[in-house]
Design a protein around this motif. Sequence first.
Motif, PDB file in Angstrom:
ATOM      1  N   UNK A 136       0.867  -1.182   0.000  1.00  0.00           N
ATOM      2  CA  UNK A 136       0.000   0.000   0.000  1.00  0.00           C
ATOM      3  C   UNK A 136       0.904   1.231   0.000  1.00  0.00           C
ATOM      4  N   UNK A 137       0.734   2.074  -1.007  1.00  0.00           N
ATOM      5  CA  UNK A 137       1.578   3.264  -1.149  1.00  0.00           C
ATOM      6  C   UNK A 137       1.402   4.172   0.069  1.00  0.00           C
ATOM      7  N   UNK A 138       2.537   4.572   0.630  1.00  0.00           N
ATOM      8  CA  UNK A 138       2.530   5.446   1.800  1.00  0.00           C
ATOM      9  C   UNK A 138       2.625   4.703   3.121  1.00  0.00           C
ATOM     10  N   UNK A 139       2.548   3.388   3.093  1.00  0.00           N
ATOM     11  CA  UNK A 139       2.658   2.602   4.316  1.00  0.00           C
ATOM     12  C   UNK A 139       3.966   1.828   4.351  1.00  0.00           C
ATOM     13  N   UNK A 140       4.650   1.870   5.465  1.00  0.00           N
ATOM     14  CA  UNK A 140       5.833   1.055   5.745  1.00  0.00           C
ATOM     15  C   UNK A 140       6.820   0.960   4.598  1.00  0.00           C
ATOM     16  N   UNK A 141       7.265   2.099   4.111  1.00  0.00           N
ATOM     17  CA  UNK A 141       8.311   2.111   3.098  1.00  0.00           C
ATOM     18  C   UNK A 141       7.859   1.864   1.679  1.00  0.00           C
ATOM     19  N   UNK A 142       6.574   1.852   1.438  1.00  0.00           N
ATOM     20  CA  UNK A 142       6.068   1.641   0.086  1.00  0.00           C
ATOM     21  C   UNK A 142       5.842   3.002  -0.562  1.00  0.00           C
ATOM     22  N   UNK A 143       6.631   3.280  -1.584  1.00  0.00           N
ATOM     23  CA  UNK A 143       6.463   4.540  -2.305  1.00  0.00           C
ATOM     24  C   UNK A 143       6.024   4.233  -3.722  1.00  0.00           C
ATOM     25  N   UNK A 144       5.268   5.130  -4.293  1.00  0.00           N
ATOM     26  CA  UNK A 144       4.763   4.941  -5.655  1.00  0.00           C
ATOM     27  C   UNK A 144       5.890   4.827  -6.643  1.00  0.00           C
ATOM     28  N   UNK A 145       5.605   4.095  -7.707  1.00  0.00           N
ATOM     29  CA  UNK A 145       6.626   3.903  -8.717  1.00  0.00           C
ATOM     30  C   UNK A 145       6.087   4.075 -10.114  1.00  0.00           C
ATOM     31  N   UNK A 146       4.799   4.393 -10.214  1.00  0.00           N
ATOM     32  CA  UNK A 146       4.205   4.555 -11.534  1.00  0.00           C
ATOM     33  C   UNK A 146       4.364   3.323 -12.393  1.00  0.00           C
ATOM     34  N   UNK A 147       4.235   3.480 -13.679  1.00  0.00           N
ATOM     35  CA  UNK A 147       4.428   2.366 -14.600  1.00  0.00           C
ATOM     36  C   UNK A 147       5.882   2.343 -15.030  1.00  0.00           C
ATOM     37  N   UNK A 148       6.359   1.178 -15.251  1.00  0.00           N
ATOM     38  CA  UNK A 148       7.728   1.057 -15.745  1.00  0.00           C
ATOM     39  C   UNK A 148       8.543   0.106 -14.912  1.00  0.00           C
ATOM     40  N   UNK A 149       9.817   0.393 -14.785  1.00  0.00           N
ATOM     41  CA  UNK A 149      10.750  -0.477 -14.078  1.00  0.00           C
ATOM     42  C   UNK A 149      10.514  -0.389 -12.576  1.00  0.00           C
ATOM     43  N   UNK A 150      10.645  -1.545 -11.911  1.00  0.00           N
ATOM     44  CA  UNK A 150      10.513  -1.602 -10.456  1.00  0.00           C
ATOM     45  C   UNK A 150      11.779  -1.037  -9.819  1.00  0.00           C
ATOM     46  N   UNK A 151      11.600  -0.320  -8.716  1.00  0.00           N
ATOM     47  CA  UNK A 151      12.758   0.175  -7.993  1.00  0.00           C
ATOM     48  C   UNK A 151      13.243  -0.893  -7.024  1.00  0.00           C
ATOM     49  N   UNK A 152      14.368  -0.676  -6.417  1.00  0.00           N
ATOM     50  CA  UNK A 152      14.981  -1.676  -5.544  1.00  0.00           C
ATOM     51  C   UNK A 152      14.338  -1.753  -4.174  1.00  0.00           C
ATOM     52  N   UNK A 153      13.405  -0.901  -3.826  1.00  0.00           N
ATOM     53  CA  UNK A 153      12.844  -0.890  -2.471  1.00  0.00           C
ATOM     54  C   UNK A 153      12.034  -2.103  -2.132  1.00  0.00           C
TER      55      UNK A 153
END
Length: 153
Positions: A136-153
């Motif tokens: 869930x975006x905004x909870x426990x280190x989950x930040x939005x990433x939009x469409x595209x490549x996944x970030x390392x988080x």
Amino acid sequence: MLLQFALIPVMMMVFVHAIPIEERGLKDTLVKATGKYTGKATFFHPDDSGSIGSCGRREGDHSLYVALNLPQYGNENAVSEWCFKKILIKFGDKATEATIGDACPGCKPKSLDLTPEVFEKLAPTNTGVIDISWCVIGEKGCTGGGSGKASAS
């Protein structure tokens, strides 16, 4: 006296058991601590008229909505605390955002049913079922990433 102190570590090893997280009933606690879920993703076609999901809003093939598995969603005939939460879904090196707008009675725990629009941002629909992680975006280190490549988080 020295012998007593030497026996304490040995006795502790006898009483300590390694029990898997699932058997200790801590798996959900671990998920809540990390805020990340892993499961399967499938896709569904809302009817052409724009069916109304369990959260009460219209959805169609091009909606950026997902249906949440029933064990997490709760009563499919009521609006859940999960309704309208924005989530980040990852598959391999791809990521996309969507909104929880429905319940999925046939989904396994921690799994999602995606509209074709959301699914195709991760994989071709002819793939059928994919292994995902989501949060869930905004909870426990989950930040939005939009469409595209996944970030390392």
